[in-house]
Structure formats: structure tokens, C-alpha cells
Design an enzyme around this catalytic site. Structure first.
Site, PDB file in Angstrom:
ATOM      1  CE  LYS A 192      -4.201  -1.794  -0.108  1.00  0.00           C
ATOM      2  NZ  LYS A 192      -5.124  -1.538  -1.133  1.00  0.00           N
ATOM      3  N   PRO A 235      -7.513   4.791   4.621  1.00  0.00           N
ATOM      4  CG  PRO A 235      -8.841   3.390   3.283  1.00  0.00           C
ATOM      5  CD  PRO A 235      -7.838   4.439   3.198  1.00  0.00           C
ATOM      6  CB  ALA A 236      -8.783   2.694   9.937  1.00  0.00           C
ATOM      7  CG  LEU A 237     -10.567  -3.669   9.747  1.00  0.00           C
ATOM      8  CD1 LEU A 237      -9.679  -4.528   8.586  1.00  0.00           C
ATOM      9  CD2 LEU A 237     -10.361  -4.389  11.078  1.00  0.00           C
TER      10      LEU A 237
END
Length: 213
Positions: A70, A93-95
Site C-alpha cells: 500500500k 482508511p483504517a480497517l
């Protein structure tokens, strides 16, 4: 995995750059491209925000291939954006969570959670509802007509108690020990603080905001 992520990012960005009607782009990266840092370095800072990048050597050492991919993919997107004159913003973004989202996308969820115990214990295990993430993309894209630029961290919840970690594990069908280890208390001593203040400033329906420290 990292090479595949980079090639995909390059292909998308080149396609956008070759299309005359496309003048701006919102690229989806990941919070994992920001959080994995070597805290033994002299320039270490406990605040993780839009200016933070994961350390490549640290990701390789810890075999964090998802984060490495990423990070490299986002950097490739920025390189092509600069070379081709395409206006770019990135959202990290987070999870991603939501009704059945993790079960429909188990590969990405499992890959993101490599190193989950360390994320939890150090304060950067966070999540974002898929609907709010979509709203963030729309808000940033619209704001690119004016002031929006650069990177945006996107999350709406930090998992910072044992009970929250257990709930997350249950929701995604993962053994709780994979996230919170053998800890039995309801709090953690954190080394990091996450900040999404930059994104909150431009969203008409803001996420839960975490200010700079």
C-alpha cells in the site's frame, strides 16, 4: 504482493492521465501506509497523521507485505501524478467495516490485520465504516475544486479496550488472541495517537475527530 499493488496503481494513474476528461483523482491507499514506523529513530513522532509514512525497511523486517504494498503503491501514484500533471488526493482508511463487509472481503481484512496485536497495544488499531469511507471520498473529491490536496487519514473508531478488541475479533471471525493477545485488562499503554483532523475539516458530516497533539 507489493509489486502487484504498485503495478495496479501505475496502470490506474496512467489511464487517468491519458484520459482528457479526467483532471483530478482520489486514490484509495491505506492507514497501514502510515502507521508502521520504527520508533527507535531520532525523528520519531507519536502522532500519526496525513504527513506520516510507514518505514519501508521496518515493513520488510516485520514481513508486513500488505502495508509495504500500500505504501509503495501510494508513492507510485504520487510520482505519476507529479510527472503527468494530474491533480491527486489520497485517502488512507483504517480497517474497513460494515454489515458483512469483512466476511465479503476476508482476504483484505486478514492482510490488513497482520501485526494486529502490535497495532492494538500501540494505539493505532482503528476502523472505519464503509459508508463513512464513501462519504469521505465524495467530500474530498468535491473539495478538490477548492482547498483539498494531499493525503487524508480516515477512521471513525480506535479500538483501545480489551472488550472492543474482543468484539472486533468476533465480528470478523478471528480468534481474539490474534488481536489482544493474553491481555486481560481493559486499557493499553499507547505509544501513538491517530489524527484525522485534516479530513474532519472538510467533511460536512464529520467523522469522529481526533485533534493534533
Amino acid at each position: 504482493m507489493a509489486e502487484i499493488e504498485v503495478r495496479a496503481a501505475e496502470n490506474v494513474m496512467e489511464a487517468c492521465a491519458r484520459t482528457p476528461s479526467i483532471t483530478r483523482c482520489v486514490f484509495t491507499s491505506s492507514l497501514s501506509a502510515c502507521v508502521w514506523q520504527d520508533n527507535s529513530q531520532s525523528d520519531f513522532t507519536p502522532v500519526i497523521n496525513h504527513a506520516s509514512w510507514s518505514t519501508e525497511s521496518f515493513c520488510i523486517e516485520k514481513k508486513l507485505w500488505y502495508a509495504l504494498g500500500k505504501m509503495r503503491a501510494e508513492k507510485a501514484a504520487w510520482r505519476i501524478s507529479n510527472e503527468r500533471g494530474l491533480k491527486l488526493t489520497t485517502i488512507c482508511p483504517a480497517l474497513i467495516t460494515g454489515p458483512e463487509f469483512c466476511h465479503r472481503n476476508p482476504t483484505a481484512t486478514i492482510a490488513y490485520l497482520k501485526g494486529a496485536q502490535e497495532m492494538y497495544s500501540q494505539g493505532f488499531l482503528a476502523s472505519v465504516d464503509v459508508t463513512k469511507l464513501a462519504e469521505a471520498h465524495a467530500s474530498v473529491f468535491k473539495a478538490m475544486n477548492n482547498e483539498a490536496s494531499g493525503r487524508y487519514i480516515c477512521f471513525d473508531h480506535v479500538i483501545d479496550t480489551h472488550s472492543e478488541a474482543e468484539k472486533l475479533a468476533k465480528d470478523i471471525g478471528m480468534p481474539k488472541e490474534k488481536i489482544c493477545g493474553d491481555a486481560s485488562n481493559n486499557s493499553s499503554i499507547h505509544r501513538f495517537e491517530l489524527s484525522n483532523e485534516k479530513l474532519c475539516r472538510i467533511m460536512s458530516r464529520p467523522l469522529r475527530c481526533y485533534s493534533e497533539y
